[in-house]
Design a protein around this motif. Structure first.
Motif, PDB file in Angstrom:
ATOM      1  N   ALA A 102      19.303  92.022  81.333  1.00 18.84           N
ATOM      2  CA  ALA A 102      18.018  92.636  80.986  1.00 18.84           C
ATOM      3  C   ALA A 102      17.739  92.515  79.488  1.00 18.84           C
ATOM      4  O   ALA A 102      16.582  92.314  79.072  1.00 18.84           O
ATOM      5  CB  ALA A 102      18.012  94.097  81.411  1.00 18.84           C
ATOM      6  N   PHE A 103      18.780  92.637  78.679  1.00 21.01           N
ATOM      7  CA  PHE A 103      18.621  92.492  77.232  1.00 21.01           C
ATOM      8  C   PHE A 103      18.202  91.066  76.886  1.00 21.01           C
ATOM      9  O   PHE A 103      17.300  90.839  76.076  1.00 21.01           O
ATOM     10  CB  PHE A 103      19.927  92.869  76.538  1.00 21.01           C
ATOM     11  N   GLU A 104      18.837  90.094  77.521  1.00 23.65           N
ATOM     12  CA  GLU A 104      18.477  88.689  77.293  1.00 23.65           C
ATOM     13  C   GLU A 104      17.022  88.435  77.670  1.00 23.65           C
ATOM     14  O   GLU A 104      16.281  87.772  76.931  1.00 23.65           O
ATOM     15  CB  GLU A 104      19.400  87.781  78.111  1.00 23.65           C
ATOM     16  N   GLU A 105      16.599  88.975  78.793  1.00 26.03           N
ATOM     17  CA  GLU A 105      15.213  88.785  79.243  1.00 26.03           C
ATOM     18  C   GLU A 105      14.229  89.428  78.270  1.00 26.03           C
ATOM     19  O   GLU A 105      13.200  88.846  77.919  1.00 26.03           O
ATOM     20  CB  GLU A 105      15.040  89.376  80.636  1.00 26.03           C
ATOM     21  N   GLY A 106      14.558  90.633  77.801  1.00 26.45           N
ATOM     22  CA  GLY A 106      13.673  91.318  76.866  1.00 26.45           C
ATOM     23  C   GLY A 106      13.595  90.618  75.521  1.00 26.45           C
ATOM     24  O   GLY A 106      12.510  90.485  74.934  1.00 26.45           O
ATOM     25  N   PHE A 107      14.731  90.132  75.036  1.00 27.21           N
ATOM     26  CA  PHE A 107      14.736  89.482  73.730  1.00 27.21           C
ATOM     27  C   PHE A 107      13.987  88.161  73.766  1.00 27.21           C
ATOM     28  O   PHE A 107      13.425  87.721  72.756  1.00 27.21           O
ATOM     29  CB  PHE A 107      16.174  89.262  73.253  1.00 27.21           C
ATOM     30  N   SER A 108      13.960  87.532  74.938  1.00 29.86           N
ATOM     31  CA  SER A 108      13.259  86.265  75.089  1.00 29.86           C
ATOM     32  C   SER A 108      11.800  86.360  74.656  1.00 29.86           C
ATOM     33  O   SER A 108      11.214  85.387  74.172  1.00 29.86           O
ATOM     34  CB  SER A 108      13.353  85.790  76.546  1.00 29.86           C
ATOM     35  N   GLU A 109      11.203  87.532  74.798  1.00 24.80           N
ATOM     36  CA  GLU A 109       9.804  87.710  74.412  1.00 24.80           C
ATOM     37  C   GLU A 109       9.611  87.550  72.904  1.00 24.80           C
ATOM     38  O   GLU A 109       8.508  87.243  72.450  1.00 24.80           O
ATOM     39  CB  GLU A 109       9.313  89.080  74.867  1.00 24.80           C
ATOM     40  N   LEU A 110      10.689  87.775  72.113  1.00 22.32           N
ATOM     41  CA  LEU A 110      10.594  87.629  70.657  1.00 22.32           C
ATOM     42  C   LEU A 110      10.617  86.171  70.222  1.00 22.32           C
ATOM     43  O   LEU A 110      10.295  85.858  69.077  1.00 22.32           O
ATOM     44  CB  LEU A 110      11.760  88.348  69.967  1.00 22.32           C
TER      45      LEU A 110
END
Length: 372
Positions: free
Chosen positions: A41-49
C-alpha cells in the motif's frame, strides 16, 4: 542571547505523533510485520508522487541506490558520474557495486550537478550519471537527461532529500532510469527508517523486488542472487501516515523558507537561490556565510538557533576516496564544491517552526552582520 524561558530551536525535528504510533501498534498486533500489505500500500501511494512509476520499498535510502545500480547492471569496469558535494552514500553505492566514482562539480546556486561538468567528465567507460537533488532543490534534469540520451547513459536520481520536488512540473524520481528516496527520521517524511525506488521500467522493478528479497518472488524459488533489504510493515505503516501529511508539511516548509529569504538582509549572508521552473521543497534551508563561518555558527548557537553544515568535507576528500585517488595520481578540480563546503550553513526550516521561531532565526542571522 535567547530569553531565559526560550528553548533552543532545533535544526530538525522528526515527527512521531499519535497517528504514527497507532499505525505501528496496529501492524504489530496484526502479526504481518515484514513485506506484507502495508508495504504494498505504501508503494502504491508513493507512486502518485512520481507520475505513477513503479515503486519498490526497501530498508534505507542507501539500499535504494545500491539496488538500483545493481538492477541497471552497473558494476566493475563502469564509471558513474557523481557530485562530491553530497552525503557519502551517493558515492558509496557506486563503490559497493564495484564501479568507479567520477566526481563532477556543482552549480553554485543550486548545489546540484553542473551539466557542463557532467559533459566534460564522460569517458568511454561512463555508464551512468547520478544527479543529487541536494537540500530539496531539483538538479538541472532537462539538461542532464539530454546529455544522457546523447551518450546513451543511465540516469540514477538521488532524490533522498527531495520528496515532492519538481522541475517544470515533472517530479524528481520521474526523470531518469530510476529514482531513490530516503525515509530517515530527519527527512521531510520518514518511516522511522526506509527507502523507495521509482522506475518506469516494469522489468527493472521486478528485478529490484527480487534483489531486495534474497532473489526470490516465490518462497524458496530463488531466481537470482539477492540480499535482504526489505522494508518492514511497521515502517511502511508509519510511512503511509507521513505520506498523507507530506503535502501540508511541504507547503509549510516553502512558506517558512520564503519568510526567511524575505527577512534575512544582513551583508555577508547569501540566501538560497531557486532556479526557474524549480520546486524547491527545502529539506534544508542553506545559506552561504562569507566570513568566519565557525564564529557565525557559534553566535547562532548562542542565540538558540540550531544550525549545521551539510557537508563540511566533500566526498572526494574523505579517506576511502582521497587515499586511493592520491595513490592513483587522480586529482579532482572542483572549485564550486570546495567553495560550498567552506561557506554553507543550514538553518531550521521544518514545519514545526512557530512565527516566533522564524523571527528569532531572522534576528540571529541578521545580527551576524556585525561580525562578518
Amino acid at each position: 542571547m535567547p530569553s531565559s524561558n526560550a528553548q533552543p530551536i532545533p535544526a530538525a525535528r522528526p515527527v512521531i505523533g499519535e497517528e504514527e504510533i497507532e499505525a505501528a501498534v496496529r501492524v504489530l498486533r496484526s502479526g504481518r510485520v515484514v513485506q506484507g500489505p502495508e508495504v504494498a500500500a505504501f508503494e502504491e501511494g508513493f507512486s502518485e508522487l512520481v507520475d505513477g512509476r513503479h515503486c519498490v520499498a526497501v530498508n534505507s535510502g542507501t539500499s535504494a541506490l545500491h539496488l538500483l545500480l545493481m538492477a541497471l547492471g552497473i558494476g566493475p569496469g563502469d564509471e558513474v558520474i557523481v557530485p562530491s558535494f553530497s552525503f557519502a552514500a551517493s558515492a558509496n553505492a557506486v563503490r559497493l557495486v564495484g564501479a568507479d566514482v567520477v566526481f563532477a562539480d556543482i552549480e553554485a546556486d543550486s548545489y546540484c550537478l553542473s551539466p557542463a561538468a557532467v559533459e566534460a567528465a564522460i569517458t568511454p567507460r561512463t555508464a551512468a550519471i547520478m544527479p543529487v537533488h541536494l537540500y530539496g532543490h531539483p538538479a538541472a534534469m532537462d539538461k542532464i537527461m539530454a546529455i544522457a540520451e546523447k551518450h546513451k547513459l543511465a540516469v540514477v536520481e538521488d532524490a533522498c532529500q527531495a520528496h515532492a520536488a519538481a522541475l517544470n512540473g515533472t517530479p524528481v524520481g520521474a526523470f531518469g532510469s530510476g529514482g531513490t528516496f530516503s525515509f530517515y527520521p530527519t527527512k521531510n517524511m520518514h518511516s522511522l527508517e526506509g527507502g523507495m525506488i521509482s522506475t518506469a521500467d516494469a522489468e527493472i522493478a521486478r528485478t529490484l523486488r527480487l534483489l531486495r528479497n534474497q532473489g526470490m518472488e516465490q518462497r524458496y524459488a530463488n531466481e537470482i542472487v539477492g540480499a535482504n533489504m526489505r522494508m518492514t510493515d511497521v515502517a511502511a505503516a508509519v510511512g503511509r501516515v507521513q505520506l498523507a501529511k507530506l503535502g501540508g508539511w511541504t507547503e509549510q516548509r516553502i512558506a517558512n523558507a520564503a519568510y526567511l529569504t524575505e527577512h534575512i538582509t544582513t551583508a555577508g549572508v547569501l540566501t538560497p537561490v531557486v532556479a526557474e521552473g524549480a520546486r524547491h521543497i527545502y529539506h534544508q534551508y542553506t545559506i552561504r556565510v562569507r566570513g568566519d563561518r565557525d564564529a557565525a555558527m557559534a553566535q547562532l548557537t548562542e542565540a538558540g538557533v540550531g544550525n549545521a553544515v551539510y557537508y563540511p568535507t566533500p566526498i572526494h576528500r574523505l579517506k576511502p576516496y582521497w587515499e586511493p585517488d592520491q595513490k592513483a595520481g587522480r586529482h579532482w578540480d572542483l572549485p564550486e564544491t570546495e567553495r560550498a563546503a567552506a561557506e554553507v550553513v543550514s538553518l531550521p526550516v521544518h514545519p514545526s517552526l512557530s512565527e516566533n521561531d522564524l523571527e528569532r532565526i531572522v534576528t540571529a542571522v541578521n545580527a551576524l552582520g556585525e561580525k562578518l
